[in-house]
Design a protein around this motif. Structure first.
Motif, short mmCIF file in Angstrom:
data_model
loop_
_atom_site.label_atom_id
_atom_site.label_comp_id
_atom_site.label_asym_id
_atom_site.label_seq_id
_atom_site.Cartn_x
_atom_site.Cartn_y
_atom_site.Cartn_z
N SER A 203 -9.70 6.58 -4.72
CA SER A 203 -10.13 7.72 -3.89
C SER A 203 -11.63 7.96 -4.01
CB SER A 203 -9.36 8.97 -4.31
OG SER A 203 -7.97 8.80 -4.11
N ILE A 204 -12.15 7.81 -5.23
CA ILE A 204 -13.59 7.98 -5.43
C ILE A 204 -14.38 6.93 -4.66
CG2 ILE A 204 -15.43 7.88 -7.16
CD1 ILE A 204 -13.43 9.07 -9.15
N ASP A 205 -13.83 5.72 -4.57
CA ASP A 205 -14.49 4.64 -3.83
C ASP A 205 -14.32 4.76 -2.32
OD1 ASP A 205 -15.33 3.55 -6.19
OD2 ASP A 205 -13.64 2.15 -6.36
N GLY A 206 -13.58 5.79 -1.88
CA GLY A 206 -13.43 6.02 -0.45
C GLY A 206 -12.21 5.41 0.19
N ALA A 207 -11.26 4.91 -0.61
CA ALA A 207 -10.06 4.30 -0.06
C ALA A 207 -9.14 5.38 0.51
CB ALA A 207 -9.33 3.50 -1.13
N GLY A 208 -8.61 5.14 1.71
CA GLY A 208 -7.70 6.08 2.33
C GLY A 208 -6.28 5.90 1.82
N TYR A 209 -5.37 6.71 2.38
CA TYR A 209 -3.98 6.68 1.91
C TYR A 209 -3.34 5.32 2.17
CZ TYR A 209 0.94 7.83 1.40
OH TYR A 209 2.26 7.83 1.00
N LEU A 210 -3.52 4.78 3.38
CA LEU A 210 -2.91 3.49 3.70
C LEU A 210 -3.52 2.38 2.87
CD1 LEU A 210 -2.59 3.70 7.60
CD2 LEU A 210 -0.80 3.95 5.89
N SER A 211 -4.81 2.46 2.62
CA SER A 211 -5.46 1.44 1.79
C SER A 211 -4.94 1.48 0.36
CB SER A 211 -6.97 1.65 1.81
OG SER A 211 -7.61 0.69 0.99
N ARG A 212 -4.74 2.68 -0.19
CA ARG A 212 -4.19 2.79 -1.55
C ARG A 212 -2.76 2.29 -1.59
NH1 ARG A 212 -6.55 7.99 -1.15
NH2 ARG A 212 -4.47 8.94 -1.08
N PHE A 213 -2.01 2.58 -0.54
CA PHE A 213 -0.62 2.11 -0.49
C PHE A 213 -0.55 0.58 -0.43
CE2 PHE A 213 3.05 0.79 2.10
CZ PHE A 213 4.08 1.26 1.31
N ARG A 214 -1.41 -0.01 0.39
CA ARG A 214 -1.38 -1.45 0.58
C ARG A 214 -1.94 -2.21 -0.63
NH1 ARG A 214 -4.10 -1.41 4.71
NH2 ARG A 214 -6.14 -2.02 3.91
N ASN A 215 -2.96 -1.69 -1.27
CA ASN A 215 -3.65 -2.43 -2.32
C ASN A 215 -3.26 -2.03 -3.74
OD1 ASN A 215 -5.43 -3.98 -0.53
ND2 ASN A 215 -6.39 -2.01 -0.09
N ILE A 216 -2.60 -0.89 -3.89
CA ILE A 216 -2.21 -0.45 -5.23
C ILE A 216 -0.69 -0.32 -5.35
CG2 ILE A 216 -2.39 1.38 -6.95
CD1 ILE A 216 -5.14 2.03 -5.86
N THR A 217 -0.10 0.50 -4.47
CA THR A 217 1.33 0.79 -4.59
C THR A 217 2.18 -0.44 -4.39
OG1 THR A 217 0.91 3.04 -3.76
CG2 THR A 217 3.19 2.26 -3.76
N VAL A 218 1.99 -1.14 -3.28
CA VAL A 218 2.85 -2.28 -2.97
C VAL A 218 2.73 -3.40 -3.99
CG1 VAL A 218 3.31 -4.09 -1.27
CG2 VAL A 218 2.94 -1.74 -0.51
N PRO A 219 1.52 -3.87 -4.37
CA PRO A 219 1.45 -4.94 -5.37
C PRO A 219 2.10 -4.59 -6.70
CG PRO A 219 -0.65 -4.70 -4.26
CD PRO A 219 0.18 -3.53 -3.84
N LEU A 220 1.86 -3.36 -7.19
CA LEU A 220 2.43 -2.96 -8.47
C LEU A 220 3.93 -2.68 -8.39
CD1 LEU A 220 -0.39 -0.65 -9.89
CD2 LEU A 220 0.16 -3.00 -10.55
N LEU A 221 4.43 -2.49 -7.18
CA LEU A 221 5.84 -2.18 -6.99
C LEU A 221 6.66 -3.41 -6.62
CD1 LEU A 221 7.28 0.58 -7.25
CD2 LEU A 221 7.25 0.72 -4.75
#
Length: 311
Positions: A203-221
């Motif tokens: 979020s500090i780097d400016g990533a939006g909700y969809l970007s966080r979901f695609r690059n953080i949530t999905v890979p770790l899940l």
């Protein structure tokens, strides 16, 4: 005298190991007896029966590969059941997992009444495969059921959902999507293992909700997705109770609800073709094993583990 003492000491560890082993087998004996008596032996017996003509009333007659030849080349209803089952699995399972992940993400927040919401959303999975729910579902989608009653408020004349060849299968798919409680809880457990620091940094780097979901949530899940996918896929291939109740036990209309296990049941317990149904059961086992192995084989391309991400 010293040699005798040394020999006795040397034997003690082995004797103690044997005593512990026998104690372990003694405690395991109820499970072992049950496994060999009610699981392994019936499985082996069904494998033998798959190559026989057996109707319970007479002794099995060895016919070799005739059951499989009839199944693949002469039985049209077999292929209809295969088509209906594959359509159900490829449609209902993604919908169930999608709803489960969506609701899990909504519940992965610190708000009031969240434990109550989790219990409410999980409740359908507790009774979802029961006969009572299947009967209720048949009434809901009946010609004068709740669905058509609600549609009538808006001036829409609802169809006979269960009697229409285009809509009948979708009643089971909606029922499957409604039973998303179990994979939802597993997704929720996986979401809680993702460090919140990753989302804060993104979020500090400016990533939006969809970007966080695609690059953080999905890979770790992805490990959790793999587990849910395999378990729900196996469960989908084994659907029986819902199809039996909703279709009246015959796969109507026009075999659109003739799931594989329902047709297997008809051959085994209605027409008493036990040898044929045993052959169908082994084909089903081979299909489930094949697709499970295929999913695991493909997992190296899309499942990411924490150690891999750190590298």
């Amino acid at each position: 005298m010293g040699q005798i003492l040394q020999q006795s000491v040397a034997k003690k560890p082995g004797s103690l190991f044997r005593q512990d082993a026998w104690s372990g087998y003694l405690f395991l004996s109820p499970w072992l007896i049950g496994f060999f008596t009610f699981t392994l032996l019936p499985i082996l017996a069904s494998l033998v029966l798959a190559f026989t003509e057996y109707n319970i009333l007479a002794a099995p007659k060895w016919i070799g590969w005739a059951n499989f030849e009839r199944m693949f080349f002469h039985d049209l209803r077999f292929w209809r059941s295969v088509k209906a089952t594959f359509f159900y699995v490829t449609t209902a399972i993604p919908l169930r997992l999608g709803f489960a992940l969506l609701v899990a993400m909504l519940l992965n927040t610190k708000r009031r009444m969240i434990p109550v919401y989790r219990a409410v959303f999980y409740a359908p999975s507790i009774v979802g495969s029961s006969v009572a729910v299947a009967v209720m579902w048949r009434q809901i989608f009946g010609k004068e059921g709740v669905v058509n009653f609600v549609l009538a408020w808006f001036g829409v004349v609802g169809p006979a959902w269960l009697g229409n060849t285009k809509t009948a299968i979708w009643t089971l798919i909606v029922l499957a999507a409604w039973q998303f409680g179990s994979p939802m809880l597993i997704f929720l457990a996986g979401l809680k293992q993702i460090p919140t620091e990753l989302y804060e940094s993104a979020s500090i780097d400016g990533a939006g909700y969809l970007s966080r979901f695609r690059n953080i949530t999905v890979p770790l899940l992805t490990p959790v997705i793999l587990f849910n996918l395999v378990m729900q896929m196996i469960h989908g291939f084994l659907i029986f109770t819902q199809a039996f109740i909703v279709s009246g036990g015959n796969g109507a209309p026009r075999d659109r609800l003739l799931m594989y296990t329902l047709y297997l049941y008809q051959r085994g317990f209605v027409t008493l073709e036990m040898g044929y149904s045993a052959a169908m059961a082994w084909v089903l086992l081979a299909v489930i094993a094949f697709f499970t192995a295929l999913v695991f084989k493909s997992s190296k391309y899309w499942v990411y583990y924490e150690t891999e991400l750190e590298e």
